[in-house]
Design an enzyme around this catalytic site. Structure first.
Site, PDB file in Angstrom:
ATOM      1  N   LYS A 256      44.879  40.392  32.656  1.00 15.05           N
ATOM      2  CA  LYS A 256      44.536  39.640  31.664  1.00 15.05           C
ATOM      3  C   LYS A 256      44.224  41.035  30.603  1.00 15.05           C
ATOM      4  CE  LYS A 256      39.867  38.052  29.887  1.00 15.05           C
ATOM      5  NZ  LYS A 256      38.862  36.898  30.455  1.00 15.05           N
TER       6      LYS A 256
ATOM      7  N   GLU B 172      32.721  37.279  42.803  1.00 13.62           N
ATOM      8  CA  GLU B 172      32.562  37.676  42.042  1.00 13.62           C
ATOM      9  C   GLU B 172      31.850  37.556  40.975  1.00 13.62           C
ATOM     10  OE1 GLU B 172      35.695  40.591  40.507  1.00 13.62           O
ATOM     11  OE2 GLU B 172      35.718  38.464  39.720  1.00 13.62           O
TER      12      GLU B 172
HETATM   13  O1  F6P Z   1      37.416  43.974  38.988  1.00 11.53           O
HETATM   14  C1  F6P Z   1      37.598  43.128  38.993  1.00 11.53           C
HETATM   15  C2  F6P Z   1      38.351  42.058  37.807  1.00 11.53           C
HETATM   16  O2  F6P Z   1      37.902  42.996  35.891  1.00 11.53           O
HETATM   17  C3  F6P Z   1      38.889  40.638  38.361  1.00 11.53           C
HETATM   18  O3  F6P Z   1      37.543  40.430  37.670  1.00 11.53           O
HETATM   19  C4  F6P Z   1      39.802  40.440  37.648  1.00 11.53           C
HETATM   20  O4  F6P Z   1      40.435  38.978  37.976  1.00 11.53           O
HETATM   21  C5  F6P Z   1      40.600  41.854  38.507  1.00 11.53           C
HETATM   22  O5  F6P Z   1      39.668  42.838  38.116  1.00 11.53           O
HETATM   23  C6  F6P Z   1      42.098  41.708  38.081  1.00 11.53           C
HETATM   24  O6  F6P Z   1      41.606  42.302  36.092  1.00 11.53           O
HETATM   25  P1  F6P Z   1      42.834  42.464  35.018  1.00 11.53           P
HETATM   26  O7  F6P Z   1      43.754  40.461  35.064  1.00 11.53           O
HETATM   27  O8  F6P Z   1      42.445  43.141  33.993  1.00 11.53           O
HETATM   28  O9  F6P Z   1      44.358  43.307  35.705  1.00 11.53           O
END
Ligand code: F6P
Length: 523
Positions: free
Chosen positions: A209, A355
């Site tokens: 994300k 979480e």
């Molecule tokens: O470490 C927590 C977190 O932010 C989760 O909430 C999320 O699913 C994961 O890391 C991965 O984040 P990203 O999709 O931004 O790589």
């Protein structure tokens, strides 16, 4: 508008629940069950191909009424409306919480920041569909002209656990593609995965994300280097796809613009499998099955949104869990799925639940003086029975359990399934009913163990009185899986509302990230 901030412990319902708890606590579950006037209807709910039976809980009709009163005092109905209509209930991140919009199969308008987000969701779904079809039909070629045989999802947390769990759960519906998951920054795992892969026929999905996650970026870079040992920069567009909100970082990484699938800040990572984050699911089982998964979730959304609280499955799941967590002081909950297909459900739910609701500051900014987030864990039956169930049956801790089962197996093998389900029901009954001294005594006599009665009898007694929910589906289908996952998502929401916490941020993961960064750069 934000949710109303109400400390649940100062409500009238909480006080009444406390008094009620003191009355209920001394009674055995068997006694409570025998004294229920209308056993079946009050404690079980049927929804499509799902039946949830709450009757093996340490509750009476009055308990449920008081729990519902608690939900009403905490203005749950109003919170549900805000959740679905895109209010910025994730206040600490100033975001709406709209994973439900991703499975809004009826295309009902949903506005965020004055913009209807539905057309963008539909466009992305179409892109997922056409991409999936191109890969599956073999129209999409790798750099040497061969079709794709393997897909590697590179992501962590919500960008890994949801898709991985669903891909495994729906293995029966699998296409010809082999799907692999790389999440941990552990290089040995990366190597173990790569050594089985041919760069000519492998597609890499970089799912993040934020596109700033250390594990994902490190793994993606290592994999890109490995790929470039046999291919050239211009071949990247045939083998690397990304899902992210961070378009610039994705482009800087070298992913072709047409290979980027969007994500939105109103979808939390741990609730994102319904978006393009679930691209690996669509590839694994085909777009039609992915759509069925969305449909099931949407049906559960409607049930949750429209059903009165007393017949609302996620609401009752959440309230009964609060009953144990906050009154009986249960520390953990166990999830027992009677199918190997759901062996990753517990790790997936650990992120979703812990979480989200592992918070100790309330929505007024004050430290809470009551328990919040449950610790969840679990495994599959019957494996669990030969591992940790001893502690549930005869240990000192109260551990409420969710038993998830299916009336039918997928391949037939009826005898196996009947034995599996006999174990499912046996565990529920053993936990609830137990086995009294008198029963053990009689058994030992019948078995001719006269000499051992005195020394062994206490060890063979089962107190019972251990609560569980029975979650029974007709069959493991994509649609039913959608229903199951959405049910737990809404349970999380309800608990967060009542505990007066913010369920959709995750600041608690940041300190460790910062320190790891410092330690790495100072070493
Ligand atoms: O470490 C927590 C977190 O932010 C989760 O909430 C999320 O699913 C994961 O890391 C991965 O984040 P990203 O999709 O931004 O790589």
């Amino acid at each position: 508008m934000a949710l109303k901030n109400i400390n649940p412990t100062i409500t009238t319902a909480w006080k009444k629940l406390y008094e009620h708890y003191n009355l209920i606590k001394p009674h055995h579950l068997n006694y409570l069950k025998e004294n229920r006037p209308n056993k079946k209807n009050d404690f079980s709910i049927q929804f499509q191909e799902l039946e949830v039976d709450f009757s093996n809980n340490r509750i009476t009709k009055e308990t449920l009424e008081l729990l519902i009163a608690l939900a009403q005092e905490c203005e749950l109905n109003d919170a549900i409306q805000k959740y679905f209509s895109g209010d910025k209930i994730n206040v600490t991140e100033n975001r709406a919480v709209l994973h439900t919009a991703l499975r809004n199969t009826v295309n009902q308008k949903i506005v965020v920041d004055n913009e209807n987000i539905v057309p963008e969701i539909s466009k992305t779904l179409q892109k997922i569909e056409s991409f999936t079809n191109k890969i599956l039909s073999g129209e999409w070629k790798g750099y040497s002209g061969k079709s794709i045989t393997d897909v590697v999802n590179i992501g962590i947390g919500g960008s890994d656990l949801g898709p991985q769990m669903v891909v495994e759960a729906l293995k029966y519906y699998k296409t010809h593609l082999n799907i692999h998951f790389i999440s941990n920054i552990d290089g040995d795992h990366v190597q173990e995965t790569l050594k089985e892969l041919n760069p000519e026929t492998t597609l890499f999905l970089i799912v993040s994300k934020t596109f700033t996650t250390q594990e994902t970026l490190t793994n993606a870079l290592t994999i890109k280097k490995w790929f470039l040992q046999s291919a050239t920069e211009k071949d990247i567009k045939n083998h690397f796809v990304a899902v992210s909100t961070n378009l610039q970082m994705v482009k800087d990484f070298g992913v072709a613009e047409e290979n980027i699938f969007p994500m939105w800040d109103w979808v939390g990572g741990r609730f994102s499998l319904w978006s393009a984050v679930g691209l690996s699911i669509s590839l694994a089982v085909g777009f039609e099955n992915f759509n069925q998964l969305l449909l099931g979730a949407h049906q559960m959304d409607n049930h949750f949104k429209k059903t009165p609280l007393e017949k609302n499955i996620p609401v009752l799941m959440a309230l009964i869990s609060i009953w144990y967590n906050n009154f009986f002081k249960a520390e953990t909950e166990v999830i027992l799925s009677y199918t190997e297909y759901l062996k990753s459900l517990a790790p997936y739910l650990q992120q979703a639940i812990m979480e989200s609701n592992g918070k100790s500051v309330d929505r007024n900014g004050n430290k809470v003086d009551y328990q919040t987030g449950n610790i969840v864990w679990g495994s599959t039956g019957t494996n669990a029975q030969h591992a940790f169930m001893q502690l549930l049956h005869q240990g000192t801790k109260l551990i409420p359990a969710d038993f998830i089962g299916f009336k039918e197996s997928l391949y037939g093998l009826t005898e196996h399934h009947q034995k599996l389900m006999a174990n499912f029901y046996a565990q529920i009954q053993a936990l609830s009913d137990g086995k009294t001294k008198e029963e053990v005594h009689l058994d030992m006599k019948v078995n001719g163990q006269f000499n051992q009665i005195e020394s062994l009898l206490p060890y063979k007694v089962f107190e019972g009185n251990k609560p569980s929910n029975t979650i029974l589906f007709k069959k493991l289908t994509p649609q039913n899986l959608g229903i199951l996952i959405a049910m737990y998502e809404h349970k999380i929401f309800v608990q967060g509302v009542i505990w007066n916490i913010y369920s959709y941020d995750q600041f608690g993961v940041e300190l460790g990230k910062e320190l790891a960064h410092k330690i790495y750069h100072n070493s």
